[in-house]
Design a protein around this motif. Sequence first.
Motif, PDB file in Angstrom:
ATOM      1  N   ARG A 176       0.900  -0.735   0.161  1.00  0.00           N
ATOM      2  CA  ARG A 176       0.117  -0.208  -0.203  1.00  0.00           C
ATOM      3  C   ARG A 176       0.796   1.179   0.027  1.00  0.00           C
ATOM      4  NH1 ARG A 176      -2.363   0.293   4.618  1.00  0.00           N
ATOM      5  NH2 ARG A 176      -1.960  -1.618   5.741  1.00  0.00           N
ATOM      6  N   TYR A 177       1.629   1.686   0.577  1.00  0.00           N
ATOM      7  CA  TYR A 177       2.870   2.377   0.969  1.00  0.00           C
ATOM      8  C   TYR A 177       3.677   2.582  -0.965  1.00  0.00           C
ATOM      9  CZ  TYR A 177       7.285   4.744   1.135  1.00  0.00           C
ATOM     10  OH  TYR A 177       8.812   5.927   0.656  1.00  0.00           O
ATOM     11  N   LEU A 178       3.374   1.350  -1.506  1.00  0.00           N
ATOM     12  CA  LEU A 178       4.536   1.791  -3.234  1.00  0.00           C
ATOM     13  C   LEU A 178       3.544   2.073  -3.623  1.00  0.00           C
ATOM     14  CD1 LEU A 178       5.988  -1.847  -2.687  1.00  0.00           C
ATOM     15  CD2 LEU A 178       6.746   0.223  -2.609  1.00  0.00           C
ATOM     16  N   VAL A 179       1.764   2.060  -3.497  1.00  0.00           N
ATOM     17  CA  VAL A 179       0.892   2.793  -4.217  1.00  0.00           C
ATOM     18  C   VAL A 179       0.479   4.311  -3.627  1.00  0.00           C
ATOM     19  CG1 VAL A 179       0.274   0.493  -5.929  1.00  0.00           C
ATOM     20  CG2 VAL A 179      -0.568   1.230  -3.208  1.00  0.00           C
ATOM     21  N   GLY A 180       1.286   4.736  -2.958  1.00  0.00           N
ATOM     22  CA  GLY A 180       0.927   5.845  -2.049  1.00  0.00           C
ATOM     23  C   GLY A 180      -0.177   6.077  -1.235  1.00  0.00           C
ATOM     24  N   LYS A 181      -0.780   4.483  -1.082  1.00  0.00           N
ATOM     25  CA  LYS A 181      -1.553   4.678   0.206  1.00  0.00           C
ATOM     26  C   LYS A 181      -2.001   4.302   1.461  1.00  0.00           C
ATOM     27  CE  LYS A 181      -5.385   2.927  -3.374  1.00  0.00           C
ATOM     28  NZ  LYS A 181      -5.698   2.230  -4.025  1.00  0.00           N
ATOM     29  N   ALA A 182      -0.611   4.332   1.941  1.00  0.00           N
ATOM     30  CA  ALA A 182       0.600   4.268   3.309  1.00  0.00           C
ATOM     31  C   ALA A 182       1.416   5.170   3.348  1.00  0.00           C
ATOM     32  CB  ALA A 182      -0.110   2.679   3.403  1.00  0.00           C
ATOM     33  N   LYS A 183       1.412   5.337   4.691  1.00  0.00           N
ATOM     34  CA  LYS A 183       3.049   6.289   4.954  1.00  0.00           C
ATOM     35  C   LYS A 183       3.781   5.622   5.471  1.00  0.00           C
ATOM     36  CE  LYS A 183      -0.077  10.369   7.093  1.00  0.00           C
ATOM     37  NZ  LYS A 183      -0.429  10.652   8.620  1.00  0.00           N
ATOM     38  N   ARG A 184       4.880   6.295   5.122  1.00  0.00           N
ATOM     39  CA  ARG A 184       6.549   5.668   5.480  1.00  0.00           C
ATOM     40  C   ARG A 184       6.509   5.214   7.145  1.00  0.00           C
ATOM     41  NH1 ARG A 184      11.624   7.786   2.642  1.00  0.00           N
ATOM     42  NH2 ARG A 184       9.761   9.656   3.438  1.00  0.00           N
ATOM     43  N   THR A 185       5.990   3.990   7.494  1.00  0.00           N
ATOM     44  CA  THR A 185       5.862   4.221   9.120  1.00  0.00           C
ATOM     45  C   THR A 185       6.973   2.764   8.913  1.00  0.00           C
ATOM     46  OG1 THR A 185       4.836   1.446   8.444  1.00  0.00           O
ATOM     47  CG2 THR A 185       3.232   4.261   9.038  1.00  0.00           C
ATOM     48  N   PRO A 186       7.369   2.812  10.957  1.00  0.00           N
ATOM     49  CA  PRO A 186       8.263   1.627  11.297  1.00  0.00           C
ATOM     50  C   PRO A 186       8.096  -0.242  10.245  1.00  0.00           C
ATOM     51  CG  PRO A 186       7.878   3.234  12.623  1.00  0.00           C
ATOM     52  CD  PRO A 186       6.829   3.688  11.633  1.00  0.00           C
ATOM     53  N   ASN A 187       6.545  -0.589   9.920  1.00  0.00           N
ATOM     54  CA  ASN A 187       6.845  -1.430   9.665  1.00  0.00           C
ATOM     55  C   ASN A 187       6.560  -1.113   8.072  1.00  0.00           C
ATOM     56  OD1 ASN A 187       4.670  -4.248   9.780  1.00  0.00           O
ATOM     57  ND2 ASN A 187       3.951  -2.767   8.237  1.00  0.00           N
ATOM     58  N   VAL A 188       6.664  -0.508   7.269  1.00  0.00           N
ATOM     59  CA  VAL A 188       6.994  -0.335   6.009  1.00  0.00           C
ATOM     60  C   VAL A 188       8.910  -0.530   5.781  1.00  0.00           C
ATOM     61  CG1 VAL A 188       7.538   1.380   4.396  1.00  0.00           C
ATOM     62  CG2 VAL A 188       5.298   0.899   5.466  1.00  0.00           C
ATOM     63  N   LEU A 189       9.723   0.568   7.036  1.00  0.00           N
ATOM     64  CA  LEU A 189      10.691   0.627   6.875  1.00  0.00           C
ATOM     65  C   LEU A 189      11.207  -1.235   7.116  1.00  0.00           C
ATOM     66  CD1 LEU A 189      11.497   3.826   8.234  1.00  0.00           C
ATOM     67  CD2 LEU A 189      11.448   3.678   6.380  1.00  0.00           C
ATOM     68  N   ASN A 190      10.798  -1.813   8.211  1.00  0.00           N
ATOM     69  CA  ASN A 190      11.105  -3.418   8.437  1.00  0.00           C
ATOM     70  C   ASN A 190      10.790  -4.017   7.545  1.00  0.00           C
ATOM     71  OD1 ASN A 190      12.887  -3.802  11.229  1.00  0.00           O
ATOM     72  ND2 ASN A 190      10.587  -3.295  11.741  1.00  0.00           N
ATOM     73  N   ALA A 191      10.193  -3.910   6.378  1.00  0.00           N
ATOM     74  CA  ALA A 191       9.560  -4.629   5.635  1.00  0.00           C
ATOM     75  C   ALA A 191      10.964  -4.435   4.184  1.00  0.00           C
ATOM     76  CB  ALA A 191       8.029  -4.346   4.727  1.00  0.00           C
ATOM     77  N   ILE A 192      11.031  -3.146   4.457  1.00  0.00           N
ATOM     78  CA  ILE A 192      11.579  -2.639   3.558  1.00  0.00           C
ATOM     79  C   ILE A 192      13.201  -3.912   3.804  1.00  0.00           C
ATOM     80  CG2 ILE A 192      13.748  -0.944   1.918  1.00  0.00           C
ATOM     81  CD1 ILE A 192      10.912   0.477   2.233  1.00  0.00           C
ATOM     82  N   THR A 193      13.397  -3.459   5.020  1.00  0.00           N
ATOM     83  CA  THR A 193      14.796  -4.403   5.461  1.00  0.00           C
ATOM     84  C   THR A 193      15.287  -5.880   5.287  1.00  0.00           C
ATOM     85  OG1 THR A 193      14.743  -2.301   7.304  1.00  0.00           O
ATOM     86  CG2 THR A 193      15.981  -4.099   7.889  1.00  0.00           C
ATOM     87  N   PHE A 194      13.613  -6.379   5.697  1.00  0.00           N
ATOM     88  CA  PHE A 194      13.892  -7.959   5.321  1.00  0.00           C
ATOM     89  C   PHE A 194      14.181  -8.447   3.848  1.00  0.00           C
ATOM     90  CE2 PHE A 194      10.442 -10.225   2.979  1.00  0.00           C
ATOM     91  CZ  PHE A 194      11.369 -11.575   3.478  1.00  0.00           C
ATOM     92  N   VAL A 195      13.223  -7.212   3.211  1.00  0.00           N
ATOM     93  CA  VAL A 195      13.487  -8.029   1.638  1.00  0.00           C
ATOM     94  C   VAL A 195      14.986  -7.681   0.997  1.00  0.00           C
ATOM     95  CG1 VAL A 195      13.210  -6.597  -0.542  1.00  0.00           C
ATOM     96  CG2 VAL A 195      11.849  -7.432   0.533  1.00  0.00           C
ATOM     97  N   ASN A 196      16.215  -6.435   1.525  1.00  0.00           N
ATOM     98  CA  ASN A 196      17.136  -6.545   1.737  1.00  0.00           C
ATOM     99  C   ASN A 196      18.423  -7.314   2.355  1.00  0.00           C
ATOM    100  OD1 ASN A 196      18.497  -4.084  -0.513  1.00  0.00           O
ATOM    101  ND2 ASN A 196      17.544  -2.489   1.536  1.00  0.00           N
ATOM    102  N   ALA A 197      17.633  -7.834   3.478  1.00  0.00           N
ATOM    103  CA  ALA A 197      18.289  -9.320   4.255  1.00  0.00           C
ATOM    104  C   ALA A 197      18.224 -10.228   2.975  1.00  0.00           C
ATOM    105  CB  ALA A 197      17.675  -8.983   5.119  1.00  0.00           C
TER     106      ALA A 197
END
Length: 870
Positions: A176-197
């Motif tokens: 939802r963040y990628l399509v502009g429907k959610a804010k940059r929350t800690p959960n979003v940042l953690n999700a990106i961290t997981f993808v990088n890991a």
Amino acid sequence: MDVNICVLHSDYKVLKIDNRSEECCVDLIVRHTLTDENFVREGAQQEYLVNKRPSLGTQGRKIHVYTNFFEITSLPKANIYHYDLTITPDVPFLLTRKVFQIFEDSHSKKLKNTPLVFDGHKNIFSCKPLPLKDSATFDITLPEVDSRSILTKREPRTLKIRLKKIDEINMDELQRYLVGKAKRTPNVLNAITFVNALIKHQTLVNYVPSGRSFYTRNGRINLTGIAEAWQGYYQSARPTPGKMMINVDLTATAFCESGPLINIVVKLLEKRSTNDLRGGINERERNKLEKELKNYIIRVIHRKTNQFYRILKFTSLSAQQTKFYDADGDIIDVASYFQKSHKCLDYPYLPCVIAGEGIFLPMEVCEVIENQRYFRKLNDRQTAEIIKLTYQSPHSRAAKIMRGVEEIDYASEKMTQFNMIVSNKMATVKARILPTPTINYRYSSIVPEYGVWDLKDKKLATGAILTSWSILVFGTDNEHSVKRFVRELIDACSIAGMNIPNKSPPILHANAQGNVEENLKKAWLRAGHAANSKPQLIICVLPNTSSQLYGTIKYVGDTIVGVVTQCIQSRYLLEASNQYYSNVCLKINAKLGGVNSFLTLRQNPFLNEKASILMGADVTHPGVSDDYYSVAALCASVDSGASRYAASIRMQHMPRIEIISDLTNMVKDALKVFYQTCGRKPERILFYRDGVSEYQFKQVLEEEIRAIKSACHSLEQEYSPTITFVIVQKRHHARFFPIDRIDSDRTGNCLPGTLIETEVVHPVEFDFYLQSQAGLQGTCRPTHYHVLYDENNFTSDSLQTLSYNLCYTYARCTRAVSIVPSVYYAHLACKRGRFHLRDDNFKESSSSSSTGKITLSTVEPKLQNVMYFI
């Protein structure tokens, strides 16, 4: 440039311990922040208001280009479980990967064979909950340490692994963040961290990792000294509009040569063989070894099991003269001890490695272990060698990136276990080629082709008058060659439109090792007496590329004498081309207050609709072995057309701090100079800021914009010009490759003016990539512009076109440059500011390191409002 040279900053303790790059340190800080409970609990504070993207631009010819981004076509849909890993006792960073592997192999059944992803630091992710409550502790036994492990004295060794559940990551929120429907929350940042890991997990096992890059020993090339250039690949998961993408790029860095320590000593001391060491080493050579080899890890080879140590120092005496108390309490020298306990030394006349209190190791029993980053500052020759290695044509770079994607293998079992699918094709993205601006001179104008033009048959927009000047030659160049150079330089400057009534400036000669201040003062006096007017310029002819002589000239000229200096290399006295004379002319004219060229009102509406000021800011940080503070510079336009700039330079309050500490006063100075020059107060400020990483955006947005507003209000309480604040980034890994030949230049690069604002940019914020420069060699690096704050209501077209057009107004050359000039000038001013740093104990003749309080010398007032720094 195609090279990404990572340099370690020894001031960061984490870097000293882990021997990783600054990028890795930042990565580590970010990742640890994501696991911090306070961060998660105060997540709302992490969302900050950044300017959103306006409607897309329309100007320019539409094309398509390839880019080194690979689309993640399928992300995990189920929640991801995030755990914190703690190892007790602490182990070095290079050992954590091995510890995790042993843990995973030993306890997979207890964990119900749940697939795990490890980021190499502290974070573990799983696709389903592990069979433990909030936390659990596991024991593992570490076998004999392999060559990648360090500082382990007892083998085998028992370690405790503690897993603590941190969070449950909702992957749907990322979508939802990628399509502009959610804010940059800690959960979003953690999700990106997981993808990088996840994408990094496999490379941790098979390659030598460093930050978001990994390196391989294959194809390494020896540099000067004991450094080796290793090529590798960078990879990073990036959120883009509607999808996640993986940015993959070539990278290179320096590693330390491994092998027998004595062979490395031979190489460092520039000996032919070990036989040349039979006379021992002197104090100067020992100091050189300590400087180059301190903190590298060695293994000893005289025992059955590997033991690892860190080089701290070298003994001042040889092995047969270095004595200590043995187990029986008797005094014995190292050579005798080894002959008694191990073997007779072949090189007892060499010093020993000091690896700890009372630990003396003969050089011949030591080996420098593999895979250690070279963490000394690369010298000029090494830098040139590694840059030469990494130059890749666009076609070659794209092909190597594709081979790298095959090596990484995004279709691995681990990716499948987490239901993630990555395209193996480079993304094709929309681009536009912006129209080339018209460059205006005094009586003519020109539309450059491929971002380049020349000064032939053109007159400078405003030619400076040069009356009082002199030539100071450091060296023994003959008078005839110097006079011929001066004559041809005068001709070139006069043809270009400068007025030089004094065509016979006095010529002085000086010793390059002599007193620079005394010699510059003599040249200043001779110039004044010869022209009977205040000296304007001293041209200094240098015998070589010594940065010490150059820096001292700039320091004395800028801060003591108060005169513009122009340095040239003596080799150009005989071989200067017309282009060289033109470039020197452009520099001199700008330094003396002239204007080289300008844009028309139509091409520069932002500056001409209202009184507007352009500002550029940068911060430069000390190298690994330097002990001075960081230097910040602000360059701001002083005329309505943004052709001339003035610099304000400050030493930062703390070393290696990116946020500019005295920005309020620097902006205030810039606004005053603009008012004094133009007679108007700027109604609009366009501020370009270089050198800021993404994780610093929030702090910059809060602190530096506040400082700019504070500067305005301090001049007048009601004074509040509208501000646009743009981050300018060159240290990134996005590259673009033309598809059609018509869209490429002679080097195979995209044409100047190629702009990308869709598909690989931020999901919602206002950013774009612009390649404004012409290709010289290698693959061009575009500049990434990211608008954090905009009170001027720029449209995409207006800011993109303005930024591109400005790149044609750089005063030092007749070609478009890669970044807007205000930032380029700030970078030059930062470098100049480093020459202005002095300590209480400074002596011009001394080459010793500084020991007193470091201060930044003030530029003479007569130079502060001219472009002395270019």
